[in-house]
Design an enzyme around this catalytic site. Structure first.
Site, mmCIF file in Angstrom:
data_model
loop_
_atom_site.group_PDB
_atom_site.id
_atom_site.type_symbol
_atom_site.label_atom_id
_atom_site.label_comp_id
_atom_site.label_asym_id
_atom_site.label_seq_id
_atom_site.Cartn_x
_atom_site.Cartn_y
_atom_site.Cartn_z
ATOM 1 N N ARG A 1 -43.006 6.377 -3.446
ATOM 2 C CA ARG A 1 -43.210 7.572 -4.269
ATOM 3 C C ARG A 1 -44.704 7.839 -4.410
ATOM 4 N NH1 ARG A 1 -38.777 8.929 -8.213
ATOM 5 N NH2 ARG A 1 -38.382 10.403 -6.550
ATOM 6 N N GLN B 1 -44.718 12.896 -0.784
ATOM 7 C CA GLN B 1 -44.012 13.902 -1.596
ATOM 8 C C GLN B 1 -43.245 14.930 -0.770
ATOM 9 O OE1 GLN B 1 -46.478 15.944 -4.386
ATOM 10 N NE2 GLN B 1 -46.120 14.461 -6.013
ATOM 11 N N ASP C 1 -39.914 13.647 0.382
ATOM 12 C CA ASP C 1 -39.161 12.910 -0.644
ATOM 13 C C ASP C 1 -37.781 13.547 -0.833
ATOM 14 O OD1 ASP C 1 -38.125 11.745 -2.897
ATOM 15 O OD2 ASP C 1 -39.955 11.917 -4.090
ATOM 16 N N SER D 1 -36.225 13.434 -4.452
ATOM 17 C CA SER D 1 -36.721 14.452 -5.375
ATOM 18 C C SER D 1 -36.196 15.832 -5.018
ATOM 19 C CB SER D 1 -38.253 14.477 -5.375
ATOM 20 O OG SER D 1 -38.761 13.312 -5.980
ATOM 21 N N TYR E 1 -39.827 4.871 -11.623
ATOM 22 C CA TYR E 1 -38.492 4.639 -12.168
ATOM 23 C C TYR E 1 -38.575 3.735 -13.392
ATOM 24 C CZ TYR E 1 -35.810 6.831 -8.550
ATOM 25 O OH TYR E 1 -35.241 7.759 -7.730
#
Lengths: 372, 372
Positions: B119, B124, B127, B130, B230
């Site tokens: 992450r 990004q 991802d 997400s 997380y």
């Protein structure tokens, strides 16, 4: 007065004609309320809540066997048999259904069809068509969003941007305006069309674009003015030009919400099969006019179907899908109407000169009164 | 490189791993694209659109028989048999499913599980967790609004006011934040809870209220900091106090959206049966954690059920319900990841020192590589 609130039995009908709020107010006015066991369950109202408001929880026969019965939908034959002759009935009784009114008259009911109230300022708080159409407009957008395979709002993410949905609203009455407002909340880009030029400002004030179709003759202009807040059928010449303008927008739309209803007539066709064929795969049409046959000939009332890659939602009772709020507003409409016919002494009296009561009274002493 | 895009066959899976947009870009990079006939139909992408982007429309065996295969879901046994030994596979391959990874290794695949990307800022744009969680958060609110019998926004009408819905969001990751944003768009009043105090500002910036639970020990404080974005499991003492705070809000809520997921573990229980019993009739719980067993023990994954008067939505593939946008974002994630392993000459090469590639590579030359 002994007032009964039965459970509705029409297929898919989850609403109820009184809520603990209105039950409490009627009891405070000196009436006795009998609510059928389970009448409110589908609208998220428990028997306990009615009992706490002061109602007696009774069986079906007792709820119908009252001096005044509050209903959502017009009673069917089985229900009519449970009424006492001479009882008073208030509900949405389909004032354009001549045969249905005759059955109410034959059952010796004094029957008020609340949809028939004039569209005046004084009648606003008892306007069941508006209160329910408002909710239908909201729920239509929720159904559109439910079936649409993309998002309504524009979204900027690390994986790039998602475009906002293009929503086209056809017919901008109460339902159409609420559909615009709801789609706007969700971030859609909205265009709207209507035969009444007067709604342009309302459409724009909600952040949508109005699809304009110029009038070319005096006949077109006069028809567009309408009567009683409803559009009159427009001349074919104008409707053809409007279809061309609307067709262009519909072809680019992601979600189309059609709301054009003319009381007592079949719904006008606004989206033809050719227009559906020209739509993008995955588009959605929510046809609020489905109960009157639909604004699209491909709509199947009561069904959600996929044709030419387009999902057509033909839900015929949108307010019932938000039954809790729909009942709440409807019950307040009923309560407000009852003020016109219930006396301070807790009895019933027909006022001689009340335009609302006169408009709503569809059956009395064996006669059908309304000329729809 | 010969790149294949098969149709997904997992039950309820409507997404597709490449879109005309990403197909076009891969072809511009010198690759040949084979898309299985009908692969995109459930995501509103026609074969014609893929063909127009330059792809060959092929049968199932040809789509799987490529040097590189792009998938959404991990292949089942029947699909694995269609791969050429030594082929490269990219998809969401369940990196915590040890047996599943072994099967990929046994099939001699070079397999990238995109969920395993670190992450980091650089990762990004690829991802997938997400991008899909974002859509899940949106769709969860749409499902909540679909099943809820009232409106989300406050509404002022001639028949009186309708109150705004009270929404409680439990777990404020990507899905939770999008759920808050979407419910806010619709006009709800929102409270949110999470074990990470750092999300408080984000929650408030979206117009929701953060449900705070003070930390009483250093252990609680340290656990709350979390690892890799997380939350780590919180100590029981804190979880008990949080449940008490959350239970108060849930009892008053109209719609509860639970989103707490811990990768590779069963979802934590946030809403107990007692809490459901204390909810108002007609309330709705949308359990985004349903694929991991759910945040409520009454959730039935894959089902929508009604228990204690509360509707529990246990949908296990929310992104698939917005398959068009979900595919669009997922395909961009895949495209961005492929940049790390496809050479300028149109070939495939495993970079030696790329942390993203290393994290995602779960099987290679017959070996399971990831220690989940």
């Amino acid at each position: 007065m002994l007032i009964g609130v039965p459970q509705e039995t029409a297929a898919g009908e989850a609403r109820v004609a009184a809520t603990p709020e209105t039950v409490k107010k009627l009891i405070a006015q000196g009436h006795t309320l009998r609510v059928q066991q389970g009448a409110g369950l589908d609208a998220s109202v428990t028997d306990e809540a009615y009992a706490a408001a002061g109602a007696d929880i009774v069986d079906r026969a007792s709820a119908f066997g009252c001096e005044l019965v509050l209903k959502v939908r017009s009673p069917d034959a089985g229900e009519l048999a449970l009424f006492k002759p001479g009882a008073v009935l208030a509900g949405m009784l389909n004032p354009f259904d001549r045969d249905g009114l005759q059955r109410l008259a034959d059952a010796r009911l004094t029957a008020f069809a609340l949809e028939a109230a004039p569209r005046t300022t004084r009648a606003q708080s008892m306007d069941v068509l508006s209160s329910q159409a408002n909710l239908a407009g909201y729920k239509a957008v929720m159904l559109g969003a439910f079936h649409y395979q993309r998002l309504f709002p524009m979204l900027m993410t690390a994986a790039g941007t998602i475009k906002a949905a293009r929503v086209v609203v056809l017919g901008v009455g109460v339902a159409g305006l609420q559909a615009i407002a709801t789609a706007k909340r969700l971030g859609a880009v909205i265009e709207a069309s209507d035969v009444r030029p007067s709604v342009k400002e309302q459409v724009e004030s909600l952040g949508a674009k109005f699809i304009e179709v110029p009038y070319e003759t005096d006949e077109e202009r006069q028809a567009a003015e309408g009567v009683g807040g409803y559009a009159r059928p427009m001349p074919p010449s104008w409707l053809q030009r409007q279809q061309i303008e609307v067709a262009k927008r519909v072809a680019q739309a992601d979600v189309v919400i059609t709301t054009a209803l003319i009381p007592g007539r079949p719904a006008p066709v606004l989206v033809t099969e050719d227009m559906v064929r020209a739509m993008k795969p995955g588009s959605v049409i929510v046809d609020i006019a489905a109960p009157a046959g639909g604004n699209c000939p491909l709509t199947e009332p009561g069904q959600t179907v996929r044709k030419h890659g387009v999902t057509l939602v033909g839900e015929t009772n949108l307010p019932s899908l938000v039954a809790a709020d729909a009942s709440s507003l409807y019950a307040r409409n009923v309560l407000d109407f009852l003020k016109l016919v219930l006396t301070k002494e807790g009895g019933f009296a027909l006022p001689a000169d009340d335009d609302i009561v006169t408009a709503c009274l569809v059956a009395h002493e064996g006669q059908v009164l309304r000329q729809a």
